[in-house]
Design an enzyme around this catalytic site. Structure first.
Site, PDB file in Angstrom:
ATOM      1  N   LYS A  53    -137.843 -84.798  77.809  1.00  0.00           N
ATOM      2  CA  LYS A  53    -137.483 -84.466  76.429  1.00  0.00           C
ATOM      3  C   LYS A  53    -138.639 -84.759  75.469  1.00  0.00           C
ATOM      4  O   LYS A  53    -139.616 -85.400  75.842  1.00  0.00           O
ATOM      5  CB  LYS A  53    -136.229 -85.258  76.038  1.00  0.00           C
ATOM      6  CG  LYS A  53    -135.000 -84.873  76.857  1.00  0.00           C
ATOM      7  CD  LYS A  53    -133.788 -85.679  76.418  1.00  0.00           C
ATOM      8  CE  LYS A  53    -132.556 -85.272  77.190  1.00  0.00           C
ATOM      9  NZ  LYS A  53    -131.357 -86.004  76.718  1.00  0.00           N
ATOM     10  N   ARG A  99    -131.390 -88.660  89.319  1.00  0.00           N
ATOM     11  CA  ARG A  99    -130.518 -89.353  88.351  1.00  0.00           C
ATOM     12  C   ARG A  99    -130.665 -90.870  88.478  1.00  0.00           C
ATOM     13  O   ARG A  99    -130.679 -91.584  87.482  1.00  0.00           O
ATOM     14  CB  ARG A  99    -129.074 -88.901  88.508  1.00  0.00           C
ATOM     15  CG  ARG A  99    -128.904 -87.454  88.009  1.00  0.00           C
ATOM     16  CD  ARG A  99    -127.470 -87.019  87.922  1.00  0.00           C
ATOM     17  NE  ARG A  99    -126.707 -87.754  86.935  1.00  0.00           N
ATOM     18  CZ  ARG A  99    -126.690 -87.521  85.628  1.00  0.00           C
ATOM     19  NH1 ARG A  99    -127.462 -86.586  85.107  1.00  0.00           N
ATOM     20  NH2 ARG A  99    -125.931 -88.231  84.829  1.00  0.00           N
ATOM     21  N   THR A 126    -127.566 -92.788  81.379  1.00  0.00           N
ATOM     22  CA  THR A 126    -127.824 -91.899  80.235  1.00  0.00           C
ATOM     23  C   THR A 126    -128.055 -92.680  78.941  1.00  0.00           C
ATOM     24  O   THR A 126    -128.867 -92.281  78.115  1.00  0.00           O
ATOM     25  CB  THR A 126    -126.639 -90.930  80.042  1.00  0.00           C
ATOM     26  OG1 THR A 126    -126.363 -90.302  81.287  1.00  0.00           O
ATOM     27  CG2 THR A 126    -126.949 -89.866  79.024  1.00  0.00           C
ATOM     28  N   ARG A 178    -135.424 -94.778  82.050  1.00  0.00           N
ATOM     29  CA  ARG A 178    -134.821 -95.144  80.761  1.00  0.00           C
ATOM     30  C   ARG A 178    -134.785 -96.659  80.572  1.00  0.00           C
ATOM     31  O   ARG A 178    -134.995 -97.150  79.459  1.00  0.00           O
ATOM     32  CB  ARG A 178    -133.419 -94.557  80.663  1.00  0.00           C
ATOM     33  CG  ARG A 178    -133.415 -93.036  80.597  1.00  0.00           C
ATOM     34  CD  ARG A 178    -132.004 -92.496  80.594  1.00  0.00           C
ATOM     35  NE  ARG A 178    -131.962 -91.047  80.515  1.00  0.00           N
ATOM     36  CZ  ARG A 178    -131.203 -90.289  81.297  1.00  0.00           C
ATOM     37  NH1 ARG A 178    -130.433 -90.840  82.222  1.00  0.00           N
ATOM     38  NH2 ARG A 178    -131.212 -88.970  81.159  1.00  0.00           N
ATOM     39  N   ASN A 187    -133.411 -90.467  75.052  1.00  0.00           N
ATOM     40  CA  ASN A 187    -133.294 -91.040  76.397  1.00  0.00           C
ATOM     41  C   ASN A 187    -134.267 -90.411  77.396  1.00  0.00           C
ATOM     42  O   ASN A 187    -134.050 -90.459  78.596  1.00  0.00           O
ATOM     43  CB  ASN A 187    -131.847 -91.001  76.892  1.00  0.00           C
ATOM     44  CG  ASN A 187    -131.327 -89.593  77.087  1.00  0.00           C
ATOM     45  OD1 ASN A 187    -131.994 -88.609  76.812  1.00  0.00           O
ATOM     46  ND2 ASN A 187    -130.108 -89.491  77.571  1.00  0.00           N
ATOM     47  N   HIS A 196    -133.626 -85.287  80.861  1.00  0.00           N
ATOM     48  CA  HIS A 196    -132.349 -84.688  81.269  1.00  0.00           C
ATOM     49  C   HIS A 196    -132.475 -84.417  82.759  1.00  0.00           C
ATOM     50  O   HIS A 196    -133.499 -83.901  83.214  1.00  0.00           O
ATOM     51  CB  HIS A 196    -132.092 -83.361  80.537  1.00  0.00           C
ATOM     52  CG  HIS A 196    -131.055 -82.530  81.215  1.00  0.00           C
ATOM     53  ND1 HIS A 196    -129.701 -82.733  81.043  1.00  0.00           N
ATOM     54  CD2 HIS A 196    -131.164 -81.516  82.121  1.00  0.00           C
ATOM     55  CE1 HIS A 196    -129.036 -81.868  81.792  1.00  0.00           C
ATOM     56  NE2 HIS A 196    -129.897 -81.121  82.457  1.00  0.00           N
TER      57      HIS A 196
END
Length: 196
Positions: free
Chosen positions: A17, A126, A132, A143, A163, A166
């Site tokens: 992001k 993930r 998240t 993160r 964060n 994605h």
């Protein structure tokens, strides 16, 4: 499970992001993915149009309402009056606002899109990304190591949560997002030395 793909054939999508790009974390994020034995089979930087991002995120009433419920829960958890802050306590209307903040954020600067392939790529990416909500992400995850943002702060500032990445959540989502962001001919498979 007859006919199911081998776990090493799984492909997923990651978007770095604007906050990840602006903080110079592209290399670090890709490094962490590659160090786990996953391979990048396509990568590009893109200044996504509003239309492109708008069509990336779901528009269903259920999904938008779920965003609103998450926001209301955050406000409740931190003793913030949602109606006073947002002029409504309707989850759908709040969800629309949150989605709008997300579109504004994702089109504010370039993003990096990458197709990742390898053993259980969806779950692995993930896991590498972390929870998240960055303030809940484990140390050692992307993160957890590089972001301290929270939905309470983001909501108070009327912006999307920062964060960093994605990552597709399911096989269906990964298939849809990969075909949305990449042409089939842009995916370049190869054999890593550790696959021998």
């Amino acid at each position: 499970m007859a006919g199911a793909k081998h776990p090493r054939e799984e492909v997923t999508l990651i978007l770095i992001k604007p906050d990840g790009v602006k903080r110079g974390l592209i290399g670090e994020i890709i490094k962490r993915i590659e160090q786990r034995g996953l391979k990048v089979i396509a990568i590009a930087m893109e200044k996504a149009s509003r239309e492109k991002i708008d069509n990336h995120y779901p528009k269903t009433k259920d999904w938008i309402t779920r965003l609103g419920h998450k926001t209301l829960q955050t406000y409740k958890d931190y003793g913030i009056n949602a109606k006073k802050e947002l002029a409504t306590d309707d989850p759908y209307k709040i969800g629309l606002k949150v989605r709008e903040w997300l579109l504004n954020f994702m089109t504010s600067e370039p993003i990096v899109k990458a197709a990742i392939k390898g053993v259980h790529a969806i779950d692995m990416v993930r896991k590498i990304s972390g929870a998240t909500l960055p303030y809940k992400a484990e140390l050692g995850s992307i993160r957890g190591d590089f972001s301290v943002d929270s939905p309470a702060a983001a909501n108070r500032d009327k912006r999307a949560i920062h964060n960093l990445v994605h990552a597709s959540e399911t096989a269906e989502e990964a298939a849809h997002e990969l075909s949305y962001w990449f042409k089939k001919e842009e995916l370049q498979d190869y054999k890593r030395v550790d696959e021998d």
